[in-house]
Design a protein around this motif. Structure first.
Motif, PDB file in Angstrom:
ATOM      1  N   ASP A 273      19.246 -26.290 114.210  1.00 36.45           N
ATOM      2  CA  ASP A 273      20.540 -25.759 114.633  1.00 36.45           C
ATOM      3  C   ASP A 273      21.123 -24.813 113.575  1.00 36.45           C
ATOM      4  N   LYS A 274      20.986 -25.187 112.299  1.00 40.54           N
ATOM      5  CA  LYS A 274      21.481 -24.329 111.224  1.00 40.54           C
ATOM      6  C   LYS A 274      20.732 -23.005 111.187  1.00 40.54           C
ATOM      7  N   LEU A 275      19.419 -23.091 111.368  1.00 43.28           N
ATOM      8  CA  LEU A 275      18.616 -21.868 111.391  1.00 43.28           C
ATOM      9  C   LEU A 275      18.996 -20.986 112.578  1.00 43.28           C
ATOM     10  N   LEU A 276      19.138 -21.590 113.744  1.00 42.85           N
ATOM     11  CA  LEU A 276      19.493 -20.826 114.933  1.00 42.85           C
ATOM     12  C   LEU A 276      20.852 -20.155 114.762  1.00 42.85           C
ATOM     13  N   ASP A 277      21.818 -20.885 114.221  1.00 42.79           N
ATOM     14  CA  ASP A 277      23.145 -20.295 113.979  1.00 42.79           C
ATOM     15  C   ASP A 277      23.039 -19.078 113.060  1.00 42.79           C
ATOM     16  N   ALA A 278      22.216 -19.199 112.013  1.00 48.68           N
ATOM     17  CA  ALA A 278      22.052 -18.096 111.060  1.00 48.68           C
ATOM     18  C   ALA A 278      21.396 -16.896 111.735  1.00 48.68           C
ATOM     19  N   PHE A 279      20.403 -17.147 112.565  1.00 52.58           N
ATOM     20  CA  PHE A 279      19.734 -16.045 113.257  1.00 52.58           C
ATOM     21  C   PHE A 279      20.669 -15.383 114.269  1.00 52.58           C
ATOM     22  N   GLN A 280      21.459 -16.196 114.975  1.00 49.38           N
ATOM     23  CA  GLN A 280      22.380 -15.626 115.952  1.00 49.38           C
ATOM     24  C   GLN A 280      23.458 -14.788 115.282  1.00 49.38           C
ATOM     25  N   GLU A 281      23.899 -15.199 114.104  1.00 44.88           N
ATOM     26  CA  GLU A 281      24.848 -14.377 113.344  1.00 44.88           C
ATOM     27  C   GLU A 281      24.208 -13.047 112.965  1.00 44.88           C
ATOM     28  N   THR A 282      22.939 -13.104 112.604  1.00 45.00           N
ATOM     29  CA  THR A 282      22.215 -11.876 112.257  1.00 45.00           C
ATOM     30  C   THR A 282      22.098 -10.960 113.466  1.00 45.00           C
ATOM     31  N   PHE A 283      21.783 -11.531 114.633  1.00 44.51           N
ATOM     32  CA  PHE A 283      21.655 -10.728 115.856  1.00 44.51           C
ATOM     33  C   PHE A 283      22.931  -9.941 116.139  1.00 44.51           C
ATOM     34  N   LYS A 284      24.080 -10.526 115.796  1.00 44.23           N
ATOM     35  CA  LYS A 284      25.364  -9.888 116.099  1.00 44.23           C
ATOM     36  C   LYS A 284      25.771  -8.840 115.078  1.00 44.23           C
ATOM     37  N   SER A 285      25.070  -8.802 113.964  1.00 44.83           N
ATOM     38  CA  SER A 285      25.468  -7.880 112.887  1.00 44.83           C
ATOM     39  C   SER A 285      25.114  -6.436 113.232  1.00 44.83           C
ATOM     40  N   ASP A 286      25.946  -5.507 112.765  1.00 39.75           N
ATOM     41  CA  ASP A 286      25.686  -4.083 113.004  1.00 39.75           C
ATOM     42  C   ASP A 286      24.375  -3.650 112.362  1.00 39.75           C
ATOM     43  N   ALA A 287      24.080  -4.203 111.186  1.00 36.56           N
ATOM     44  CA  ALA A 287      22.863  -3.801 110.475  1.00 36.56           C
ATOM     45  C   ALA A 287      21.624  -4.151 111.284  1.00 36.56           C
ATOM     46  N   TYR A 288      21.596  -5.353 111.883  1.00 37.56           N
ATOM     47  CA  TYR A 288      20.419  -5.768 112.653  1.00 37.56           C
ATOM     48  C   TYR A 288      20.321  -4.981 113.957  1.00 37.56           C
ATOM     49  N   LYS A 289      21.452  -4.731 114.592  1.00 39.72           N
ATOM     50  CA  LYS A 289      21.446  -3.933 115.820  1.00 39.72           C
ATOM     51  C   LYS A 289      20.930  -2.522 115.541  1.00 39.72           C
ATOM     52  N   GLU A 290      21.353  -1.958 114.421  1.00 40.50           N
ATOM     53  CA  GLU A 290      20.885  -0.620 114.033  1.00 40.50           C
ATOM     54  C   GLU A 290      19.394  -0.633 113.719  1.00 40.50           C
ATOM     55  N   PHE A 291      18.927  -1.732 113.123  1.00 40.28           N
ATOM     56  CA  PHE A 291      17.496  -1.863 112.835  1.00 40.28           C
ATOM     57  C   PHE A 291      16.695  -1.837 114.138  1.00 40.28           C
ATOM     58  N   ASN A 292      17.120  -2.608 115.130  1.00 32.94           N
ATOM     59  CA  ASN A 292      16.426  -2.626 116.418  1.00 32.94           C
ATOM     60  C   ASN A 292      16.394  -1.241 117.048  1.00 32.94           C
ATOM     61  N   GLU A 293      17.523  -0.561 117.013  1.00 32.10           N
ATOM     62  CA  GLU A 293      17.612   0.775 117.603  1.00 32.10           C
ATOM     63  C   GLU A 293      16.686   1.747 116.882  1.00 32.10           C
ATOM     64  N   LYS A 294      16.723   1.712 115.570  1.00 35.72           N
ATOM     65  CA  LYS A 294      15.899   2.631 114.761  1.00 35.72           C
ATOM     66  C   LYS A 294      14.415   2.405 115.009  1.00 35.72           C
ATOM     67  N   ASN A 295      14.019   1.152 115.227  1.00 41.69           N
ATOM     68  CA  ASN A 295      12.603   0.822 115.383  1.00 41.69           C
ATOM     69  C   ASN A 295      12.178   0.661 116.846  1.00 41.69           C
ATOM     70  N   MET A 296      13.079   1.105 117.760  1.00 38.23           N
ATOM     71  CA  MET A 296      12.756   1.102 119.191  1.00 38.23           C
ATOM     72  C   MET A 296      12.420  -0.280 119.720  1.00 38.23           C
TER      73      MET A 296
END
Length: 333
Positions: A273-296
């Motif tokens: 649960d702690k790991l999932l919470d940390a990953f979900q916080e990452t998914f919501k971050s602008d940096a991670y969203k930009e990473f996905n966009e940049k790498n298609m």
């Protein structure tokens, strides 16, 4: 004369899994003695592919975000070989305390078992899946000296062509092999250990064609160093609007790459649960969203249960394709 890794070499590496399985002490159910104190130190995120490829880059982006939430570093450890099977088996045998994770590719679960023995294959039920991450589409690219500007050029060539894949038992190999079967194209399959060396080979005309994940291939496509012929997504990819899909060209090749993060079986629920919470916080971050966009990359942020259900469905579909076209991914036919 160029030297390419043979199937024997690649599958020989895969056979080392059996020895690894015999020497591993097995995971420790229940994991950490006090899950409330998790994490107790750095959390290793192992990647079974070479540094610089799509899987490695995804792992590093995920680790950077999750480490901030968890308050501990999450170093990425590259251990390439056998399409990630060696690394995944090793992590599966670690203590189930959440301190050791693996970045899992769907092809290892859904396609590699079609190319190796049951003892060498990785079973998704031997891991605890924490979360799904993203979808990465494949693109068929041609070398500058091949003369291929479209897939019709390939079908009209009337000769054997050389093509690189990202390894035995990968989505790259399955997509290209099924495509060639449907299009009646004969070719020599040269398996590499990941997308980066396969792309390097096609750029240098060591092979005429290669099926690569779009995020890896796009910089070289934009630079004019390789030519995109087909994408393997259901529809045209928005990042390559002028490149037809295989389906549009008349071929049924529903193959993409998916990734998830997993832990040894028996990891405590509180830790997961702690790991999932940390990953979900990452998914919501602008940096991670930009990473996905940049790498298609298309976000596919599923629960662990959804990943297991979906990947088992893909495994059945790919098995059906291999049987329908009498394909041997291990090269024994």
């Amino acid at each position: 004369m160029k030297h390419f890794p043979s199937r024997r070499t690649v599958l020989g590496a895969a056979s080392a899994i059996t020895l690894l399985a015999l020497t591993a002490c097995g995971n420790v159910a229940g994991g950490a003695s006090n899950s409330a104190e998790y994490p107790s130190g750095p959390i290793n995120l192992t990647v079974g592919q070479a540094a610089g490829g799509s899987t490695d880059l995804i792992a590093r982006a995920l680790a950077e975000g999750a480490s901030k939430t968890l308050g501990q570093p999450m170093p990425v450890v590259n251990k390439p070989g056998a399409n990630g099977a060696l690394a995944t088996k090793e992590v599966a045998g670690k203590p189930a305390d959440g301190q050791e994770l693996v970045l899992l590719t769907a092809s290892l679960i859904t396609i590699t078992p079609l190319a190796v023995t049951p003892d060498e294959a990785v079973n998704i039920d031997d891991l605890d899946i924490i979360a799904g991450l993203s979808q990465d589409d494949y693109v068929l690219v041609a070398s500058p000296e091949s003369g291929f500007k479209s897939f019709k050029d390939v079908t009209d060539a009337g000769r054997n062509v050389t093509f690189g894949t990202t390894g035995v038992g990968t989505g790259s190999q399955l997509a290209q092999t099924v495509l060639f079967k449907q299009a009646n194209v004969t070719g020599t399959d040269i398996p590499f250990d990941s997308g980066k060396p396969a792309l390097t080979a096609v750029m240098g005309n060591q092979v005429e064609l290669a099926t690569i994940q779009l995020g890896e291939a796009m910089p070289q496509i934009e630079a004019g160093k390789v030519s995109p012929l087909l994408v393997f997504s259901e529809d045209r990819n928005s990042f390559l609007p002028d490149t037809p899909s295989a389906k549009e060209a008349g071929y049924d090749v529903p193959v993409a790459q998916y990734r998830a993060v997993a832990a040894p079986k028996g990891t405590p629920q509180e830790v997961k649960d702690k790991l999932l919470d940390a990953f979900q916080e990452t998914f919501k971050s602008d940096a991670y969203k930009e990473f996905n966009e940049k790498n298609m990359l298309t976000p596919k942020e599923l629960s662990g249960e959804e990943v297991v259900e979906e990947w088992k469905g893909y495994a059945a579909k790919y098995k059906e394709l291999v049987e329908k076209y009498d394909i041997s991914l291990s090269g024994n036919k």
